[in-house]
Every structure is written in C-alpha cells, then in structure tokens.
Scaffold this motif. Structure first.
Motif, PDB file in Angstrom:
ATOM      1  N   GLY A 262       3.354   1.770   5.798  1.00  0.00           N
ATOM      2  CA  GLY A 262       2.086   1.307   5.251  1.00  0.00           C
ATOM      3  C   GLY A 262       0.903   1.975   5.919  1.00  0.00           C
ATOM      4  N   ARG A 263       0.993   2.156   7.223  1.00  0.00           N
ATOM      5  CA  ARG A 263      -0.108   2.788   7.957  1.00  0.00           C
ATOM      6  C   ARG A 263      -0.237   4.270   7.598  1.00  0.00           C
ATOM      7  NH1 ARG A 263       2.010  -0.937  12.304  1.00  0.00           N
ATOM      8  NH2 ARG A 263       0.401  -2.540  12.482  1.00  0.00           N
ATOM      9  N   ILE A 264       0.882   4.895   7.272  1.00  0.00           N
ATOM     10  CA  ILE A 264       0.821   6.294   6.844  1.00  0.00           C
ATOM     11  C   ILE A 264       0.097   6.401   5.510  1.00  0.00           C
ATOM     12  CG2 ILE A 264       2.228   8.227   6.004  1.00  0.00           C
ATOM     13  CD1 ILE A 264       4.276   7.432   8.200  1.00  0.00           C
ATOM     14  N   TYR A 265       0.398   5.500   4.583  1.00  0.00           N
ATOM     15  CA  TYR A 265      -0.315   5.521   3.305  1.00  0.00           C
ATOM     16  C   TYR A 265      -1.800   5.234   3.507  1.00  0.00           C
ATOM     17  CZ  TYR A 265       3.864   6.031   0.451  1.00  0.00           C
ATOM     18  OH  TYR A 265       5.004   6.523  -0.149  1.00  0.00           O
ATOM     19  N   SER A 266      -2.126   4.347   4.433  1.00  0.00           N
ATOM     20  CA  SER A 266      -3.527   4.071   4.737  1.00  0.00           C
ATOM     21  C   SER A 266      -4.208   5.312   5.298  1.00  0.00           C
ATOM     22  CB  SER A 266      -3.623   2.911   5.738  1.00  0.00           C
ATOM     23  OG  SER A 266      -4.961   2.655   6.092  1.00  0.00           O
ATOM     24  N   PHE A 267      -3.523   6.014   6.202  1.00  0.00           N
ATOM     25  CA  PHE A 267      -4.046   7.261   6.760  1.00  0.00           C
ATOM     26  C   PHE A 267      -4.327   8.269   5.643  1.00  0.00           C
ATOM     27  CE2 PHE A 267      -2.969  11.614   8.083  1.00  0.00           C
ATOM     28  CZ  PHE A 267      -3.927  11.832   9.055  1.00  0.00           C
ATOM     29  N   LEU A 268      -3.438   8.277   4.632  1.00  0.00           N
ATOM     30  CA  LEU A 268      -3.581   9.204   3.509  1.00  0.00           C
ATOM     31  C   LEU A 268      -4.543   8.686   2.437  1.00  0.00           C
ATOM     32  CD1 LEU A 268       0.166  10.279   3.150  1.00  0.00           C
ATOM     33  CD2 LEU A 268      -1.713  11.632   4.087  1.00  0.00           C
ATOM     34  N   ARG A 269      -5.143   7.528   2.705  1.00  0.00           N
ATOM     35  CA  ARG A 269      -6.154   6.929   1.816  1.00  0.00           C
ATOM     36  C   ARG A 269      -5.579   6.551   0.463  1.00  0.00           C
ATOM     37  NH1 ARG A 269     -11.856   9.750   3.722  1.00  0.00           N
ATOM     38  NH2 ARG A 269     -11.205  10.078   5.885  1.00  0.00           N
ATOM     39  N   ALA A 270      -4.298   6.313   0.401  1.00  0.00           N
ATOM     40  CA  ALA A 270      -3.653   5.887  -0.841  1.00  0.00           C
ATOM     41  C   ALA A 270      -3.797   4.378  -1.002  1.00  0.00           C
ATOM     42  CB  ALA A 270      -2.179   6.274  -0.830  1.00  0.00           C
ATOM     43  N   ASP A 271      -3.735   3.917  -2.244  1.00  0.00           N
ATOM     44  CA  ASP A 271      -3.825   2.495  -2.560  1.00  0.00           C
ATOM     45  C   ASP A 271      -2.404   1.956  -2.720  1.00  0.00           C
ATOM     46  OD1 ASP A 271      -4.507  -0.013  -3.384  1.00  0.00           O
ATOM     47  OD2 ASP A 271      -5.301   0.589  -5.336  1.00  0.00           O
ATOM     48  N   LEU A 272      -1.788   1.547  -1.608  1.00  0.00           N
ATOM     49  CA  LEU A 272      -0.416   1.052  -1.627  1.00  0.00           C
ATOM     50  C   LEU A 272      -0.383  -0.313  -2.302  1.00  0.00           C
ATOM     51  CD1 LEU A 272       2.502   1.658  -0.575  1.00  0.00           C
ATOM     52  CD2 LEU A 272       1.909   0.291   1.437  1.00  0.00           C
ATOM     53  N   ILE A 273       0.422  -0.456  -3.343  1.00  0.00           N
ATOM     54  CA  ILE A 273       0.366  -1.686  -4.143  1.00  0.00           C
ATOM     55  C   ILE A 273       0.926  -2.901  -3.408  1.00  0.00           C
ATOM     56  CG2 ILE A 273       0.505  -0.350  -6.294  1.00  0.00           C
ATOM     57  CD1 ILE A 273       3.405  -1.460  -6.584  1.00  0.00           C
ATOM     58  N   THR A 274       1.661  -2.682  -2.329  1.00  0.00           N
ATOM     59  CA  THR A 274       2.208  -3.801  -1.550  1.00  0.00           C
ATOM     60  C   THR A 274       1.495  -3.969  -0.218  1.00  0.00           C
ATOM     61  OG1 THR A 274       3.931  -2.314  -0.707  1.00  0.00           O
ATOM     62  CG2 THR A 274       4.499  -3.683  -2.611  1.00  0.00           C
TER      63      THR A 274
END
Length: 248
Positions: A155-167
């Motif tokens: 989850g933190r990697i997706y946040s770093f990549l500025r993605a909108d993780l649906i979960t």
C-alpha cells in the motif's frame, strides 16, 4: 557473525545472496523462489508448520523469523532466534533491513552498496512523479482476492507512486469481494503470478474499466511481496505501468 543461518523469510534470503553472504544459509522455508542458488538450500517448512527436529539437526547458530508463531518453541530448544515483524514495512525500512544483515554478517560494505543503488533508483522515480497530482485507480490482486490496505508495504508503494489504491481505506491485508472491486471500478488491475488467471476468468470483473481496456498487468521484474534489493525493480516496473508517458 553467524555461520549457519536458518532463514524463515524470503526477504533475508534475497538480501544475504545480494550482499554475497548466501553461503551462510543452511535452511529456509518452502516458498523461497529467488535466487536460483536458493533452490539448493534445504526447506524446513513454512509459516504454518516448521520441522523443528530438522532445524535442530542442522545445528544453526541463528534462526531468523518474520513472524513469532514458532519463536517460543525454537528458543525452548536452545536455539538463538531473531524475530522482526516485517509484514508492514515502510519503504525506508527495507534499506534498514539490508543494513541489518550487513551488520550481522560483518559485510557492511556490500550492504551499503545495495542500499546506495536502491536509493539512487528510487530518487529517479520520485523525481519523475513530481508532475503527478493523482494517479489512476488501481486494484492490487493476490490469490483469492486478498488485497492490501494503505498501511502495508504494498500500500505504501502505491502511495509513493501516487496511485489511487481502491483498498487503501482498509487496514492490513483482507479478503475482499469481487463486487467491491466492481463498485470501485479500477482503471488498472495488478495481479500476481498465481492470481492473474483469477482476474481473467472472472465474469464479474469483466465490467471493470481495467478489464474492458485490457489493463490487467502481471509484473515480471522484482517482487512487491519480498522486501529486498529486487523491490526497486518492482517499483520501477509499476511506475512504467501506471505512467507509460513518464517512463518510456
């Protein structure tokens, strides 16, 4: 430094081989798949069942665990156990884990080299992402619809990549419904090696934007599930998937 390490953890196995200390590992768990040299190492079970008798026979001077389930039993057998909960790491903690194994083995020079390469490549990705305010909606799919929250390493990697993780709103790893995925309508679905077909075969998920636009991807470089030196490969590949215009 320990000469006979039993590592019940994929992260440390990859780190030890990366810093040139893989020869110290005398056993590991059933699910280690990298590097190829690890195939020759005896397996002594998994997080669900460890062969304690076999571990004792190997006469290790260190047993490393990323979960505490068998810690009391191993210590009762007189074994030296190092337990570090690494399930929900921050990205900087991955570097600290590499540093730790450099200190344990006495090979800090090689560990620091791995850290420097990781940080240098991470900085390049971060710089390119400065123009992104909000990335695409992403569903990260693993086997049987277990998905990560924002407080996990993935989850933190997706946040770093500025993605909108649906979960992102959930905590930890949870099994979710296909209906929830449809309701969140991801633009991209990232699946694992053993879960890719679950998405492709799902009649329910065919209504999502990701499936309609054929944006169900299977990363092949590195691994998001192993917090070792190859994690930067996976981060770079994810960045390319999310922002092909920035990472041609």
């Amino acid at each position: 430094p320990p000469e006979r390490i039993v590592s019940i953890d994929s992260d440390s196995v990859e780190i030890l081989f990366a810093i040139g200390e893989g020869h110290r590992i005398v056993a590991t768990h059933d699910f280690v798949s990298y590097p190829l040299e690890a195939d020759r190492i005896p397996r002594v079970g998994s997080g669900f069942a460890l062969n304690l008798e076999k571990i004792v026979e190997l006469n290790p001077d260190l047993v490393y665990l990323f979960f505490d389930r068998f810690k009391p039993e191993l210590e009762a057998l007189g074994l030296k156990v190092l337990y570090i909960n690494s399930l929900n790491r921050e990205i900087p903690e991955v570097m600290e884990h590499i540093r730790l194994w450099g200190l344990i083995t006495g090979n800090t020079e090689s560990a620091n080299q791995q850290i420097a390469r990781f940080e240098e490549r991470l900085a390049v990705v971060q710089q390119k992402l400065e123009v992104i305010e909000r990335g695409p909606r992403v569903y990260h799919h693993t086997y049987e619809f277990w998905a990560p929250g924002a407080d996990t390493l993935v989850g933190r990697i997706y946040s770093f990549l500025r993605a909108d993780l649906i979960t992102a709103e959930q905590s930890g790893w949870k099994q979710i419904s296909q209906e929830l995925v449809v309701a969140k309508d991801p633009q991209i679905i990232v699946a694992g090696e053993f879960s890719f077909e679950e998405v492709k075969d799902s009649a329910i998920l065919k209504t999502t934007t990701a499936v309609k636009e054929n944006k169900v991807v299977l990363p092949i470089r590195g691994s998001l599930s192993v917090a070792g030196p190859r994690l930067i490969d996976a981060i770079e590949e994810l960045a390319e998937v999310l922002y092909p215009e920035l990472f041609p």
